[in-house]
Design a protein around this motif. Structure first.
Motif, PDB file in Angstrom:
ATOM      1  N   ALA A  89      -2.066 115.713  62.098  1.00  0.00           N
ATOM      2  CA  ALA A  89      -1.321 116.864  62.627  1.00  0.00           C
ATOM      3  C   ALA A  89      -2.227 117.738  63.491  1.00  0.00           C
ATOM      4  CB  ALA A  89      -0.739 117.681  61.476  1.00  0.00           C
ATOM      5  N   ARG A  90      -3.459 117.949  63.026  1.00  0.00           N
ATOM      6  CA  ARG A  90      -4.402 118.761  63.793  1.00  0.00           C
ATOM      7  C   ARG A  90      -4.726 118.097  65.127  1.00  0.00           C
ATOM      8  NH1 ARG A  90      -8.151 118.781  60.220  1.00  0.00           N
ATOM      9  NH2 ARG A  90      -7.248 120.455  59.007  1.00  0.00           N
ATOM     10  N   ALA A  91      -4.928 116.781  65.127  1.00  0.00           N
ATOM     11  CA  ALA A  91      -5.233 116.065  66.367  1.00  0.00           C
ATOM     12  C   ALA A  91      -4.047 116.118  67.326  1.00  0.00           C
ATOM     13  CB  ALA A  91      -5.598 114.621  66.057  1.00  0.00           C
ATOM     14  N   HIS A  92      -2.832 115.986  66.755  1.00  0.00           N
ATOM     15  CA  HIS A  92      -1.628 116.044  67.588  1.00  0.00           C
ATOM     16  C   HIS A  92      -1.488 117.417  68.240  1.00  0.00           C
ATOM     17  CE1 HIS A  92       2.373 115.029  68.945  1.00  0.00           C
ATOM     18  NE2 HIS A  92       2.864 116.088  68.342  1.00  0.00           N
ATOM     19  N   MET A  93      -1.688 118.471  67.455  1.00  0.00           N
ATOM     20  CA  MET A  93      -1.579 119.821  68.003  1.00  0.00           C
ATOM     21  C   MET A  93      -2.678 120.086  69.034  1.00  0.00           C
ATOM     22  SD  MET A  93       1.092 121.211  66.981  1.00  0.00           S
ATOM     23  CE  MET A  93       0.786 122.826  67.613  1.00  0.00           C
ATOM     24  N   GLN A  94      -3.878 119.598  68.774  1.00  0.00           N
ATOM     25  CA  GLN A  94      -4.971 119.791  69.724  1.00  0.00           C
ATOM     26  C   GLN A  94      -4.653 119.076  71.038  1.00  0.00           C
ATOM     27  OE1 GLN A  94      -8.746 118.535  68.221  1.00  0.00           O
ATOM     28  NE2 GLN A  94      -9.888 119.591  69.809  1.00  0.00           N
ATOM     29  N   GLU A  95      -4.083 117.886  70.945  1.00  0.00           N
ATOM     30  CA  GLU A  95      -3.702 117.143  72.148  1.00  0.00           C
ATOM     31  C   GLU A  95      -2.626 117.886  72.931  1.00  0.00           C
ATOM     32  OE1 GLU A  95      -1.662 112.846  73.215  1.00  0.00           O
ATOM     33  OE2 GLU A  95      -2.733 113.090  71.320  1.00  0.00           O
ATOM     34  N   GLU A  99      -2.895 119.463  76.672  1.00  0.00           N
ATOM     35  CA  GLU A  99      -1.901 119.126  77.695  1.00  0.00           C
ATOM     36  C   GLU A  99      -1.306 120.398  78.309  1.00  0.00           C
ATOM     37  OE1 GLU A  99       2.435 116.914  77.875  1.00  0.00           O
ATOM     38  OE2 GLU A  99       1.011 116.338  76.319  1.00  0.00           O
ATOM     39  N   ALA A 100      -0.983 121.377  77.464  1.00  0.00           N
ATOM     40  CA  ALA A 100      -0.430 122.640  77.958  1.00  0.00           C
ATOM     41  C   ALA A 100      -1.453 123.368  78.837  1.00  0.00           C
ATOM     42  CB  ALA A 100      -0.013 123.523  76.786  1.00  0.00           C
ATOM     43  N   GLU A 101      -2.717 123.348  78.419  1.00  0.00           N
ATOM     44  CA  GLU A 101      -3.765 123.987  79.222  1.00  0.00           C
ATOM     45  C   GLU A 101      -3.905 123.288  80.572  1.00  0.00           C
ATOM     46  OE1 GLU A 101      -6.662 126.694  80.237  1.00  0.00           O
ATOM     47  OE2 GLU A 101      -5.339 126.738  78.502  1.00  0.00           O
ATOM     48  N   HIS A 102      -3.841 121.972  80.568  1.00  0.00           N
ATOM     49  CA  HIS A 102      -3.919 121.208  81.818  1.00  0.00           C
ATOM     50  C   HIS A 102      -2.750 121.564  82.736  1.00  0.00           C
ATOM     51  CE1 HIS A 102      -4.910 117.928  84.491  1.00  0.00           C
ATOM     52  NE2 HIS A 102      -3.675 117.472  84.398  1.00  0.00           N
ATOM     53  N   GLN A 103      -1.563 121.683  82.169  1.00  0.00           N
ATOM     54  CA  GLN A 103      -0.389 122.058  82.976  1.00  0.00           C
ATOM     55  C   GLN A 103      -0.546 123.465  83.537  1.00  0.00           C
ATOM     56  OE1 GLN A 103       3.021 121.459  80.496  1.00  0.00           O
ATOM     57  NE2 GLN A 103       3.096 119.247  80.886  1.00  0.00           N
ATOM     58  N   ARG A 104      -1.094 124.385  82.745  1.00  0.00           N
ATOM     59  CA  ARG A 104      -1.316 125.755  83.232  1.00  0.00           C
ATOM     60  C   ARG A 104      -2.287 125.774  84.407  1.00  0.00           C
ATOM     61  NH1 ARG A 104      -0.653 127.584  77.839  1.00  0.00           N
ATOM     62  NH2 ARG A 104      -2.809 127.116  77.318  1.00  0.00           N
ATOM     63  N   VAL A 105      -3.374 125.008  84.285  1.00  0.00           N
ATOM     64  CA  VAL A 105      -4.368 124.956  85.355  1.00  0.00           C
ATOM     65  C   VAL A 105      -3.748 124.338  86.612  1.00  0.00           C
ATOM     66  CG1 VAL A 105      -6.549 123.865  86.059  1.00  0.00           C
ATOM     67  CG2 VAL A 105      -6.364 124.937  83.816  1.00  0.00           C
ATOM     68  N   ALA A 106      -2.962 123.281  86.443  1.00  0.00           N
ATOM     69  CA  ALA A 106      -2.321 122.634  87.592  1.00  0.00           C
ATOM     70  C   ALA A 106      -1.341 123.592  88.266  1.00  0.00           C
ATOM     71  CB  ALA A 106      -1.608 121.361  87.143  1.00  0.00           C
TER      72      ALA A 106
END
Length: 135
Positions: A89-95, A99-106
């Motif tokens: 669960a922790r790995a899934h949330m971290q992923e 992904e959300a951070e990458h979308q924000r930067v893009a």
């Protein structure tokens, strides 16, 4: 060459003592180990009700230690399984956070590029207006 057990038996015979049997020796070693284990265990705070919560090993029974070891392995395996679910669960949330951070930067880069194009168009319009005014 004499084995160490034979030498100990001869010394005991000289003193008039009976040499310890293997079973009695094993039992005394187990008792000493059990006493050492009992002395090492940590005690609960004084506010806790007086009940024997720590499992003291039974020194006279070999199977008791084997059962305790088996039970400890099962407890560790159960704990590992619970922790495995938490780790997944922790790995899934971290992923998902990455992904959300990458979308924000893009999105931020896209907005910046859009503003640059808008500023360039405004600059061209200002140049044209200035050129027309000076003619």
């Amino acid at each position: 060459m004499n084995p160490a057990g034979t030498t100990a038996a001869r010394l005991a015979a000289r003193r008039g003592e009976q040499p310890p049997t293997d079973r009695a020796l094993r039992l005394s070693v187990r008792l000493a180990a059990a006493k050492a284990d009992a002395a090492v265990t940590s005690h609960f705070p004084t506010t806790h009700h007086k009940q024997d919560h720590h499992m003291t090993p039974i020194a006279t029974d070999k199977t008791a230690r084997a059962e305790q070891a088996n039970e400890l392995q099962i407890q560790n395996r159960t704990l590992e399984m619970h922790l495995l679910q938490e780790s997944l669960a922790r790995a899934h949330m971290q992923e998902r956070l990455q992904e959300a951070e990458h979308q924000r930067v893009a999105l931020q880069a896209h907005r910046a590029a859009k503003l640059v194009r808008k500023a360039e168009r405004a600059s061209l319009r200002a140049r044209r207006a200035l050129a027309i005014a000076l003619m």
